[in-house]
Enzyme design. Structure first.
Site, PDB file in Angstrom:
ATOM      1  N   HIS A 119      -5.071   0.427  -4.673  1.00 42.85           N
ATOM      2  CA  HIS A 119      -5.922   0.212  -3.496  1.00 42.85           C
ATOM      3  C   HIS A 119      -6.876   1.391  -3.331  1.00 42.85           C
ATOM      4  O   HIS A 119      -6.664   2.461  -3.898  1.00 42.85           O
ATOM      5  CB  HIS A 119      -5.069   0.086  -2.225  1.00 42.85           C
ATOM      6  N   LYS A 123      -6.184   3.953   2.079  1.00 44.37           N
ATOM      7  CA  LYS A 123      -4.958   3.221   2.473  1.00 44.37           C
ATOM      8  C   LYS A 123      -3.845   4.207   2.811  1.00 44.37           C
ATOM      9  O   LYS A 123      -3.617   5.170   2.071  1.00 44.37           O
ATOM     10  CB  LYS A 123      -4.524   2.266   1.348  1.00 44.37           C
TER      11      LYS A 123
END
Ligand code: NAD
Length: 260
Positions: free
Chosen positions: A146, A150
């Site tokens: 990601h 995050k």
């Protein structure tokens, strides 16, 4: 259907506002950001950003929440009080926070998913199926990547994939999960479900489930190229939730994937 969006200025929040405009049956009625936020009072989707969610829950038919775990617990309590449909995309809830959300769902409709994309929900079903076909001589590893902002790890989707693999094998993920490896950790334990977390750049969300056996390896991969897939899935879940009785539902319920 009147939709409110808590956390409406976030990465997902702004996509969700757009998705309510794109859906024929939904109207965006307003959104919130926390007290003291620089976004407070500014306009999002043609409405001033509020800092008190209570009025929004009173007015909305459904509220969509991609915020942070503590905020989601408070929003679930408001949904239970007002009987508003709540769609939860926030990940990283503790077991206690999750139990509070599920308790609130006794009084209202809550649709909760670690991932609102159709492709990932198919991947979850496929993972459960494949894990059920192979014995624990096959090593299962889940790799996710990601964007660098995050804050929780492994991703909620990686954990949902791990849970599906464990269910397929008839074991409890908490007893077999291997989430962190660092230093002299020894050889891999048979039956473990391993996780690896990558972070960087602007990656929206990549997940691969690896089934590794001596001599061969099967890899199932999903790559999200746009956050709009999650936003449009969440709006679809809100509209679907409007037709349901109080309860705790998943995206598999919304999509009619009875096996995932
Ligand atoms: P983000 O930080 O860009 O956005 C979160 C927003 O929520 C921020 O604008 C923040 O100010 C706001 N917020 C925090 N507390 C609040 C409160 N009490 N009231 C109102 N607003 C509040 O993060 P993001 O990338 O949009 O992700 C948000 C969450 O959604 C994360 O948990 C992420 O893992 C999850 N997510 C889920 C899916 C899915 O399909 N389920 C997809 C993408 C992201």
């Amino acid at each position: 259907m009147k939709i409110g969006i808590v956390g409406c200025a976030g990465r997902m929040g702004s996509m969700l506002v757009q998705a309510t405009f794109d859906h024929a049956e939904t109207t965006f009625i307003g959104g919130t950001e926390p007290k003291g936020s620089p976004m407070s009072g500014k306009m999002v989707g043609g409405k001033p950003v509020l800092d008190d969610p209570a009025a929004l829950f009173e007015e909305a038919d459904a509220v969509i929440d991609f915020t942070a775990p503590a905020a989601t617990v408070a929003h679930a309590a408001l949904a239970a009080e007002t009987g508003t449909v709540l769609v939860v995309g926030t990940t990283g809830l503790t077991a206690e926070q999750q139990a509070e959300v599920e308790r609130a769902a006794e009084k209202c409709v809550i649709v909760q998913a670690a991932n609102f994309s159709i492709g990932v929900n198919l991947l979850i079903g496929l993972t459960r199926q494949v894990a059920g076909l192979l014995d624990d001589g096959t090593d299962i590893e889940i790799v996710e990547m990601h964007h660098k902002h995050k804050v929780d790890a492994p991703s909620g989707t990686a954990l949902a994939l791990g849970k599906a693999a464990a269910e397929g094998r008839g074991v409890n993920l908490d007893e077999v999960a291997d989430k962190v490896r660092d230093g002299q950790v020894g050889a891999r334990e048979q039956g473990a479900i391993g996780f690896a977390t990558l972070r960087g750049g602007d990656v929206v969300g990549d997940h691969t489930v690896i089934f590794a056996h001596e001599g061969e390896r099967l890899e199932l991969t999903h790559k999200a190229a746009s956050r709009m897939i999650f936003a449009s899935g969440a709006v679809r879940a809100a509209v679907w939730g409007g037709q349901q009785k109080p309860g705790h539902y998943s995206m598999a319920d919304v999509l009619g994937f009875t096996d995932s």
